[in-house]
Design an enzyme around this catalytic site. Structure first.
Site, short mmCIF file in Angstrom:
data_model
loop_
_atom_site.label_atom_id
_atom_site.label_comp_id
_atom_site.label_asym_id
_atom_site.label_seq_id
_atom_site.Cartn_x
_atom_site.Cartn_y
_atom_site.Cartn_z
N CYS A 279 0.83 -1.20 0.00
CA CYS A 279 0.00 0.00 0.00
C CYS A 279 0.87 1.26 0.00
O CYS A 279 0.59 2.22 -0.72
CB CYS A 279 -0.93 0.00 1.21
N CYS B 191 -6.42 -4.08 6.84
CA CYS B 191 -7.59 -3.19 6.74
C CYS B 191 -8.69 -3.75 5.87
O CYS B 191 -9.86 -3.45 6.08
CB CYS B 191 -7.15 -1.81 6.25
#
Length: 376
Positions: free
Chosen positions: A95, A188
């Site tokens: 990410c 997440c």
């Protein structure tokens, strides 16, 4: 601004430092309820609202940028693919590499901004190198080690010199409602924290064998090798203990035949680690040099002799590590660089081995001479 305390305080500090600051929250899912639920600091509707309220308190403009499609392609799909190939990825590194310091930074620069500021716990030295945070328990230099020098040059980390408890106190003083909001620890995009179930829903179930690595004896079965990782001890479902009564660990995963091999902990011993082509945050080195390496976020640090040959890094550890999996990142630090540990390079682990394996001629010669060279 994720909606957590760290990015809120980072934004406030950037304003106080005299920067013209705009708050940005990243929408990473078309349907946020399919990701983590509850106020955990990432990826939920509540988080976007918390971020907006923090921006209002600080007094800065606030926008939501839709990065859902890019995030799914570059992070979630990569996560599936790595597990399907028997590897263990770190989605936070991906990410940072693909979203926060690539897609976001590119868009910010195109809009006329000079840098991206985040709530990561890391520092930049006067020499521009990435360094560990003052708070060792919160240090995030490991997950930032995938940045290129150009990306690092346009990044700001306002919290690197502050312990986390002081950040929360500062948030209280500033009137930020997120001051005591819990930190996010899980992946997440896995709402319930069930990584195995998440992978099974996408990759499916396929029965395979769990085999004793030494004897070849079939000890049990599973419904998908992608549900395992190197070094895993629990959740193997073995009904019969080892003859010596000691626990078994996952030693290898072969997706081609859907087989998982298990054995004793000592069989997980690793003294040599090889990566793919590295990312250099410091001036690139060739040859061999002494350094420290880290193999997991917040994991143990190992003194090592590192050899860089252009195509990858080979680290020979001074003390063994256990349960190192392909797909993880190896991050190289210089512990003697100026005002703290400086990140030199990072690479994705491709293979591991034991200390009884012979060194290459290059490694042996350079290790004896202690020479090293650098090139810009």
């Amino acid at each position: 601004m994720s909606g957590g305390v760290d990015s809120a305080v980072a934004a406030a500090r950037a304003v106080e430092a005299g920067h013209d600051v705009t708050g940005v929250h990243l929408a990473l899912s078309k349907n946020p309820q399919t990701y983590r639920t509850g106020a955990r600091g990432c990826c939920t509707i509540e988080d976007s609202r918390d971020a907006r309220r923090a921006a209002d308190v600080i007094g800065i403009p606030f926008y939501i940028w839709d990065m859902a499609e890019r995030f799914h392609e570059d992070v979630v799909e990569d996560f599936y693919a790595e597990y399907a190939n028997g590897r263990t990825p770190n989605p936070c590194l991906r990410c940072n590499e693909k979203i926060k310091f690539a897609a976001v930074l590119d868009r910010a620069m195109a809009l006329g901004f000079d840098a991206v500021a985040t709530g990561h716990y890391a520092r930049k030295g006067d020499d521009g190198l990435l360094r560990r945070a003052v708070d060792p328990g919160k240090d995030q230099s490991y997950v930032l080690a995938v940045l290129t020098p150009a990306q690092l040059a346009h990044s700001i980390f306002p919290l690197g010199d502050t312990p986390k408890d002081q950040v929360r106190t500062e948030a209280e003083t500033r009137g930020l409602a997120v001051a005591q909001k819990p930190d996010s620890h899980d992946i997440c995009f896995i709402a319930d924290g069930d990584t195995s179930g998440f992978l099974k829903n996408r990759l499916g179930a396929k029965e395979g064998e769990i085999v004793d690595a030494a004897s070849g004896e079939v000890l049990g079965s599973h419904d998908g090798s992608h549900q395992f990782t190197i070094g895993q001890r629990h959740g193997l479902g073995l009904k019969r203990p080892a003859a010596d009564g000691r626990p078994r660990y996952v030693l290898s995963i072969t997706p081609v035949d859907n087989r998982v091999q298990v054995g004793p902990r000592e069989a997980l011993r690793v003294d040599r680690i090889r990566t793919g082509r590295p990312v250099w945050l410091a001036p690139e080195r060739t040859g061999s040099f002494d350094a420290e390496v880290q193999l997991r976020a917040h994991g143990e640090v190992y003194p090592a002799r590192v050899t860089a040959d252009g195509d990858g890094l080979t680290a020979r550890l001074r003390k063994p590590a256990f349960g190192v999996a392909a797909g993880q990142a190896l991050v190289v630090y210089d512990p003697d660089a100026g005002d703290g540990d400086a990140v030199l390079a990072s690479g994705t682990i491709e293979e591991t081995g034991g200390a009884d394996e012979p060194a290459s001629a290059d490694e042996s010669a350079l290790s004896l001479s202690g020479t090293e060279s650098t090139r810009g």
